[in-house]
Scaffold this motif. Sequence first.
Motif, PDB file in Angstrom:
ATOM      1  N   VAL A  81      49.344  35.245  40.352  1.00 52.97           N
ATOM      2  CA  VAL A  81      48.412  36.295  40.692  1.00 52.97           C
ATOM      3  C   VAL A  81      47.059  35.922  40.432  1.00 52.97           C
ATOM      4  O   VAL A  81      45.965  36.268  40.957  1.00 52.97           O
ATOM      5  N   MET A  82      46.954  35.069  39.223  1.00 53.39           N
ATOM      6  CA  MET A  82      45.527  34.832  38.712  1.00 53.39           C
ATOM      7  C   MET A  82      44.773  33.946  39.699  1.00 53.39           C
ATOM      8  O   MET A  82      43.560  33.860  39.454  1.00 53.39           O
ATOM      9  N   ILE A  83      45.416  33.465  40.565  1.00 55.60           N
ATOM     10  CA  ILE A  83      44.385  32.780  41.951  1.00 55.60           C
ATOM     11  C   ILE A  83      43.464  33.745  42.296  1.00 55.60           C
ATOM     12  O   ILE A  83      42.403  33.131  42.783  1.00 55.60           O
ATOM     13  N   TYR A  84      43.838  35.009  42.546  1.00 53.93           N
ATOM     14  CA  TYR A  84      42.576  35.676  42.940  1.00 53.93           C
ATOM     15  C   TYR A  84      41.696  35.703  42.037  1.00 53.93           C
ATOM     16  O   TYR A  84      40.419  35.855  42.559  1.00 53.93           O
ATOM     17  N   ASN A  85      41.522  35.838  40.749  1.00 54.14           N
ATOM     18  CA  ASN A  85      40.629  35.731  39.970  1.00 54.14           C
ATOM     19  C   ASN A  85      39.789  34.458  39.904  1.00 54.14           C
ATOM     20  O   ASN A  85      38.776  34.526  39.850  1.00 54.14           O
ATOM     21  N   SER A  86      40.752  33.411  40.111  1.00 55.04           N
ATOM     22  CA  SER A  86      40.073  31.997  40.204  1.00 55.04           C
ATOM     23  C   SER A  86      39.387  31.786  41.645  1.00 55.04           C
ATOM     24  O   SER A  86      37.983  31.504  41.623  1.00 55.04           O
ATOM     25  N   MET A  87      39.666  32.401  42.608  1.00 58.85           N
ATOM     26  CA  MET A  87      39.113  32.380  43.969  1.00 58.85           C
ATOM     27  C   MET A  87      37.857  33.188  43.945  1.00 58.85           C
ATOM     28  O   MET A  87      36.688  32.731  44.257  1.00 58.85           O
ATOM     29  N   MET A  88      37.868  34.312  43.124  1.00 58.52           N
ATOM     30  CA  MET A  88      36.637  35.126  43.079  1.00 58.52           C
ATOM     31  C   MET A  88      35.715  34.277  42.178  1.00 58.52           C
ATOM     32  O   MET A  88      34.482  34.421  42.498  1.00 58.52           O
ATOM     33  N   ALA A  89      36.138  33.661  41.055  1.00 60.50           N
ATOM     34  CA  ALA A  89      35.068  33.029  40.223  1.00 60.50           C
ATOM     35  C   ALA A  89      34.466  31.798  41.213  1.00 60.50           C
ATOM     36  O   ALA A  89      33.152  31.648  41.096  1.00 60.50           O
ATOM     37  N   VAL A  90      35.368  31.064  41.748  1.00 58.89           N
ATOM     38  CA  VAL A  90      34.519  29.895  42.569  1.00 58.89           C
ATOM     39  C   VAL A  90      33.756  30.426  43.865  1.00 58.89           C
ATOM     40  O   VAL A  90      32.788  30.036  43.954  1.00 58.89           O
ATOM     41  N   SER A  91      34.094  31.348  44.448  1.00 58.80           N
ATOM     42  CA  SER A  91      33.257  31.778  45.526  1.00 58.80           C
ATOM     43  C   SER A  91      31.873  32.440  44.929  1.00 58.80           C
ATOM     44  O   SER A  91      30.840  32.367  45.425  1.00 58.80           O
ATOM     45  N   GLY A  92      32.033  33.226  43.800  1.00 58.58           N
ATOM     46  CA  GLY A  92      30.971  33.704  43.241  1.00 58.58           C
ATOM     47  C   GLY A  92      29.886  32.760  42.744  1.00 58.58           C
ATOM     48  O   GLY A  92      28.677  32.903  42.984  1.00 58.58           O
ATOM     49  N   VAL A  93      30.543  31.437  42.274  1.00 56.03           N
ATOM     50  CA  VAL A  93      29.487  30.625  41.918  1.00 56.03           C
ATOM     51  C   VAL A  93      28.852  29.686  43.132  1.00 56.03           C
ATOM     52  O   VAL A  93      27.401  29.716  42.890  1.00 56.03           O
ATOM     53  N   LEU A  94      29.438  29.669  44.211  1.00 58.40           N
ATOM     54  CA  LEU A  94      28.830  29.136  45.370  1.00 58.40           C
ATOM     55  C   LEU A  94      27.798  30.110  45.727  1.00 58.40           C
ATOM     56  O   LEU A  94      26.822  29.864  46.309  1.00 58.40           O
ATOM     57  N   ALA A  95      28.364  31.315  45.944  1.00 55.41           N
ATOM     58  CA  ALA A  95      27.438  32.302  46.531  1.00 55.41           C
ATOM     59  C   ALA A  95      26.165  32.214  45.903  1.00 55.41           C
ATOM     60  O   ALA A  95      24.795  32.337  46.143  1.00 55.41           O
ATOM     61  N   MET A  96      26.203  32.357  44.371  1.00 56.10           N
ATOM     62  CA  MET A  96      24.934  32.653  43.725  1.00 56.10           C
ATOM     63  C   MET A  96      24.146  31.341  43.766  1.00 56.10           C
ATOM     64  O   MET A  96      22.826  31.492  43.371  1.00 56.10           O
ATOM     65  N   THR A  97      24.658  30.313  44.127  1.00 48.07           N
ATOM     66  CA  THR A  97      23.942  29.038  44.001  1.00 48.07           C
ATOM     67  C   THR A  97      23.303  28.882  45.309  1.00 48.07           C
ATOM     68  O   THR A  97      22.085  28.603  45.606  1.00 48.07           O
ATOM     69  N   PHE A  98      23.778  29.254  46.436  1.00 43.41           N
ATOM     70  CA  PHE A  98      23.371  28.829  47.775  1.00 43.41           C
ATOM     71  C   PHE A  98      22.971  30.048  48.696  1.00 43.41           C
ATOM     72  O   PHE A  98      22.184  30.002  49.268  1.00 43.41           O
ATOM     73  N   SER A 132      50.871  38.896  50.481  1.00 45.79           N
ATOM     74  CA  SER A 132      51.523  37.670  49.934  1.00 45.79           C
ATOM     75  C   SER A 132      50.279  37.026  48.989  1.00 45.79           C
ATOM     76  O   SER A 132      49.193  37.793  48.813  1.00 45.79           O
ATOM     77  N   VAL A 133      50.840  36.094  47.941  1.00 44.28           N
ATOM     78  CA  VAL A 133      49.707  35.472  47.017  1.00 44.28           C
ATOM     79  C   VAL A 133      48.745  34.707  48.163  1.00 44.28           C
ATOM     80  O   VAL A 133      47.560  34.843  47.563  1.00 44.28           O
ATOM     81  N   LEU A 134      48.757  34.187  49.203  1.00 49.74           N
ATOM     82  CA  LEU A 134      47.912  33.606  49.953  1.00 49.74           C
ATOM     83  C   LEU A 134      46.814  34.614  50.445  1.00 49.74           C
ATOM     84  O   LEU A 134      45.438  34.274  50.226  1.00 49.74           O
ATOM     85  N   VAL A 135      47.276  35.729  50.874  1.00 53.89           N
ATOM     86  CA  VAL A 135      46.086  36.700  51.288  1.00 53.89           C
ATOM     87  C   VAL A 135      45.553  37.237  50.239  1.00 53.89           C
ATOM     88  O   VAL A 135      44.063  37.604  50.223  1.00 53.89           O
ATOM     89  N   LEU A 136      46.157  37.257  48.851  1.00 52.15           N
ATOM     90  CA  LEU A 136      45.353  37.716  47.855  1.00 52.15           C
ATOM     91  C   LEU A 136      44.551  36.984  47.324  1.00 52.15           C
ATOM     92  O   LEU A 136      43.317  37.321  46.916  1.00 52.15           O
ATOM     93  N   ALA A 137      44.853  35.471  47.404  1.00 47.31           N
ATOM     94  CA  ALA A 137      43.679  34.682  47.142  1.00 47.31           C
ATOM     95  C   ALA A 137      42.508  34.817  48.152  1.00 47.31           C
ATOM     96  O   ALA A 137      41.275  34.541  47.667  1.00 47.31           O
ATOM     97  N   GLY A 138      42.817  34.878  49.547  1.00 50.99           N
ATOM     98  CA  GLY A 138      41.675  34.977  50.420  1.00 50.99           C
ATOM     99  C   GLY A 138      40.908  36.111  49.990  1.00 50.99           C
ATOM    100  O   GLY A 138      39.676  36.274  50.315  1.00 50.99           O
ATOM    101  N   GLY A 144      34.372  37.646  45.674  1.00 53.77           N
ATOM    102  CA  GLY A 144      33.475  36.884  44.644  1.00 53.77           C
ATOM    103  C   GLY A 144      32.343  36.451  45.435  1.00 53.77           C
ATOM    104  O   GLY A 144      31.188  36.401  44.686  1.00 53.77           O
ATOM    105  N   LEU A 145      32.129  36.754  46.928  1.00 54.27           N
ATOM    106  CA  LEU A 145      31.035  36.223  47.616  1.00 54.27           C
ATOM    107  C   LEU A 145      29.653  37.130  47.130  1.00 54.27           C
ATOM    108  O   LEU A 145      28.601  36.294  46.921  1.00 54.27           O
ATOM    109  N   LEU A 146      29.846  38.286  46.813  1.00 50.25           N
ATOM    110  CA  LEU A 146      28.594  39.220  46.698  1.00 50.25           C
ATOM    111  C   LEU A 146      28.784  40.049  45.222  1.00 50.25           C
ATOM    112  O   LEU A 146      27.862  40.659  45.143  1.00 50.25           O
TER     113      LEU A 146
END
Length: 309
Positions: A81-98, A132-138, A144-146
């Motif tokens: 389940v923690m992949i939800y938070n991980s994906m949120m952090a990854v997209s947040g870093v990318l969004a704040m950069t680009f 599912s976990v896959l949808v949760l990751a998406g 995290g984008l915004l």
Amino acid sequence: SWGNNARSRTPRHPMPYKEAMTPAPAPDPARAPTPAAGSARHWMVVAGGACLMSAGMFLFLSSSILNPPLARDLGVGLCEVMIYNSMMAVSGVLAMTFLAPWLYKKIGVRAAIVVGGLWTALVVATVPFAPSVLVLAGLGFLAGLLFGICTSMGASLLVNTWFEARRGTMMGAVFALSGAGGVAVGLVLPTIVDAFGWRVGFWTLAAVVLAFVVLPGLFLLGFGNGIWDVAQNLEGSMIERGLGRAIMPWFHAAFSGGTVVGALIGAALTACSSAPGGGAPVGPTGRFTIVGRDIVDPAGNRFYPIGAN
């Protein structure tokens, strides 16, 4: 006596005529002017920044309370389940950069805060429906984008724009007040989850984003427009006093009259361009004209009707 030392012959300060002959550097049009110190809006910026940071802290710390029941409901482990938070952090870093530089320049910081808050609240509210976990990751990636753009990054940019002399103090105050979100999540969220379930907990997160991100962003925007209106009328009254006659009623009448005339022209053009059976060409657009509901080029060729696509 000047003495024999060469340094002593050089005046310490430039001569006045040299200062006058030195051209001042041209202002940078890309840099927004810093508001004047002591503006009545400064305290609103601090309060709004504290709301943004508190909402971000509330959302960030809520995972420790909501993830365990979410994992049990999906029938997976907590690490999955923690992949939800991980994906949120990854997209947040990318969004704040680009994404953030383009978005702030395109629509402004405060408008980006409102849009980002609405987007984040919408995505967080749909997490309870993830099958599912896959949808949760998406969903975590989308959330995290915004999220960072409308909370921590937005608050920092607002404080950096509005403060110069006490910028560090005000930034520290905003970060200190953000601790209220961490305290609130520990006091409020467990009670809500125990009473109504983890799904209502996620909907509570969406409500917190709306209340402490979207509403402050809208209020700051409306506050600025209100200050502009008041300042405009105040300046007009001072000019009237100097001239000895009223001019603001004429100004407002002309403004309202122009609005009405513009609306009538737009309605007339719309009615003519959508009239059945063709009609006289109206609304020239460069080399093309609009006849009825068709776009016609100078040679008379008709293109697809307006609104077909």
